[in-house]
Design a protein around this motif. Structure first.
Motif: not given
Length: 189
Positions: A75-76, A79, A82, A86
Motif C-alpha cells: 500500500g501507499r 494507506d 485501511r 496492509v
C-alpha cells in the motif's frame, strides 16, 4: 529452466542445507536490476527479504556498483489503517529498509509505488507471489530480458542460475554464470 523451480530449489536445500535465495537479473529498456523474491514460496518473512536485499547488494558491490534498493509493500504510506494486512506489509517494508540502511545499503521503502523504482538496482517485492507476478508481467507482457536468477549464498561452492521455463534460449543465464565464476575467481563473489 527445464525443471520446475520448486523441485530444483528443494534439491539445493537438501544438498547444501541452505535457504534458497534468488534474485532475477532483469533488463527493461536499458535499465538492469535485481528483482526478488521470485519464487512463490520465497520471501515470506521480513528477515528473508532483508537477506535477499543484502545478498543482492553484496553481489552488485562485487561488480563495483554502490546499489540503491527499493522495498515494496502492499500500500501507499497513507494507506495505514485501511486493513491489518496492509498495515503489516507497510510495517515490514519500513523495517527492511531501515535494517538495510543500518547495514550501509541505500534502501528506500516505496510502498506500492512500483513505478518509482525505475533506476533502482535492487527491487524487493512484498513476498514471493507478488515478486513472481512482477517477474512474469515484465517478461511475458512487457518484453523484458531476464538473465536468470542466481542463487545468492556465501556458503555454496557452486554457482547456480535458475531460469524461467518461459524462455526461448539460455544465452543470458550462461553469460551470467560465467560472469559470476569470473568474479568468484577474483575473490569478489
Amino acid at each position: 529452466g527445464n525443471l520446475p523451480a520448486g523441485r530444483s530449489m528443494r534439491a539445493l536445500v537438501d544438498r547444501f542445507g541452505l535457504p534458497v535465495r534468488r534474485l532475477a537479473l532483469i533488463e527493461l529498456f536499458g535499465w538492469s536490476f535485481l528483482l526478488g523474491p521470485v519464487g512463490i514460496d520465497e520471501g515470506e518473512t521480513p528477515s528473508a527479504r532483508l537477506d535477499l536485499l543484502l545478498g543482492g547488494a553484496k553481489l552488485l558491490q562485487g561488480l563495483g556498483v554502490s546499489p540503491r534498493a527499493a522495498v515494496l509493500s502492499g500500500g501507499r504510506m497513507e494507506d495505514r489503517g485501511r486493513s491489518e494486512r496492509v498495515d503489516t506489509s507497510l510495517l515490514e517494508g519500513d523495517q527492511i529498509a531501515a535494517r538495510a540502511a543500518e547495514a550501509g545499503i541505500n534502501a528506500e521503502h516505496k510502498g506500492i509505488l512500483i513505478e518509482s523504482c525505475r533506476g533502482d538496482d535492487i527491487v524487493i517485492a512484498p513476498e514471493g507471489i507478488s515478486g513472481n507476478l512482477i517477474f512474469r508481467t515484465l517478461m511475458l507482457l512487457c518484453g523484458a530480458q531476464s538473465y536468470g536468477a542466481p542463487v545468492i549464498t556465501e556458503r555454496m561452492d557452486w554457482i547456480f542460475i535458475d531460469s524461467s521455463r518461459a524462455r526461448s534460449g539460455f544465452d543470458g543465464p550462461v553469460m551470467l554464470a560465467g560472469a559470476l565464476a569470473g568474479m568468484r575467481g577474483a575473490g569478489r563473489y
